[in-house]
Design a protein around this motif. Sequence first.
Motif, PDB file in Angstrom:
ATOM      1  N   TRP A 157       0.651  -0.757  -6.089  1.00  0.00           N
ATOM      2  CA  TRP A 157       1.623  -1.675  -4.262  1.00  0.00           C
ATOM      3  C   TRP A 157       1.894  -1.288  -3.715  1.00  0.00           C
ATOM      4  CZ3 TRP A 157       7.208   0.807  -4.293  1.00  0.00           C
ATOM      5  CH2 TRP A 157       8.276  -0.055  -3.823  1.00  0.00           C
ATOM      6  N   GLU A 158       1.854  -0.065  -3.221  1.00  0.00           N
ATOM      7  CA  GLU A 158       2.156   0.047  -1.571  1.00  0.00           C
ATOM      8  C   GLU A 158       1.005  -0.451  -0.691  1.00  0.00           C
ATOM      9  OE1 GLU A 158       1.495   4.800  -2.102  1.00  0.00           O
ATOM     10  OE2 GLU A 158       3.902   5.096  -2.767  1.00  0.00           O
ATOM     11  N   GLU A 159      -0.272  -0.668  -1.193  1.00  0.00           N
ATOM     12  CA  GLU A 159      -1.248  -0.956  -0.849  1.00  0.00           C
ATOM     13  C   GLU A 159      -0.974  -2.505  -0.634  1.00  0.00           C
ATOM     14  OE1 GLU A 159      -5.102  -1.321   1.701  1.00  0.00           O
ATOM     15  OE2 GLU A 159      -3.226   0.666   0.978  1.00  0.00           O
ATOM     16  N   ARG A 191       1.877  -2.885   2.870  1.00  0.00           N
ATOM     17  CA  ARG A 191       1.317  -2.027   3.579  1.00  0.00           C
ATOM     18  C   ARG A 191       0.077  -3.834   4.301  1.00  0.00           C
ATOM     19  NH1 ARG A 191      -1.449   1.364   1.836  1.00  0.00           N
ATOM     20  NH2 ARG A 191       0.607   2.979   1.498  1.00  0.00           N
TER      21      ARG A 191
END
Length: 224
Positions: free
Chosen positions: A173-175, A178
Amino acid sequence: MTPPPSLYHSLLRPAVLQILRATGYHGAKTSVLDSMTDLTGRYFLHLCRLTALYAAHNGVEDATPTIVEVRMALQHAGALLPEKTEEEQDFLGVEDMRGVEAFLEWVQGPTNREIKRIALDGDDEADDYLNALKKKHSKNEDDSKYMGTLLGRCNEHGDVLVEGGAFPSILNWEERLRVAAQRSPNDQDAAAAAAQDDDEDSRPPSSGLSSLGDRSIADEMDMS
């Protein structure tokens, strides 16, 4: 969860007791000991804040202090005395090293060696009093008894899976966030339109009730 200040006070108190014992004191009132411990904690907190401030001003990578920032903090706190003023040192063209030399002499001198001897309680293999105390009260060779606590190593957790979501883990999810932040506005609009089309295609087929419009369902049924 942040540990309470009383925990740090309790961890610092034995170190203050060992310093007082090495200095020659063999007894003290509880109120005096608590005051000395509080002053020691405030002094170390002041040094840490100064070190972090100088690291930020010097542009240190990742704000990780070096020996330069530690020395500047000690000088600012008055721990490296005697020392001439910066103007006088610039005028003479010679750096005043008396304070640094006196500090190194104390670190390598008999007073600090006596503090270390009392703190380690005769255990030369330990690095500090806390490791010596843990080794004394632990039946195992390692510190597995204190695993997952403030006195031991942290537990290593695996990836946190998100059930029912489009991403199997928080890292994915963070990727995704980003990558989305690095896209241009046009690419973001195109991605949003594609996601909307996918949502429309994934909708279940209509049951036919929505096609009645303004007509009543009774009109389509023979009630006789």
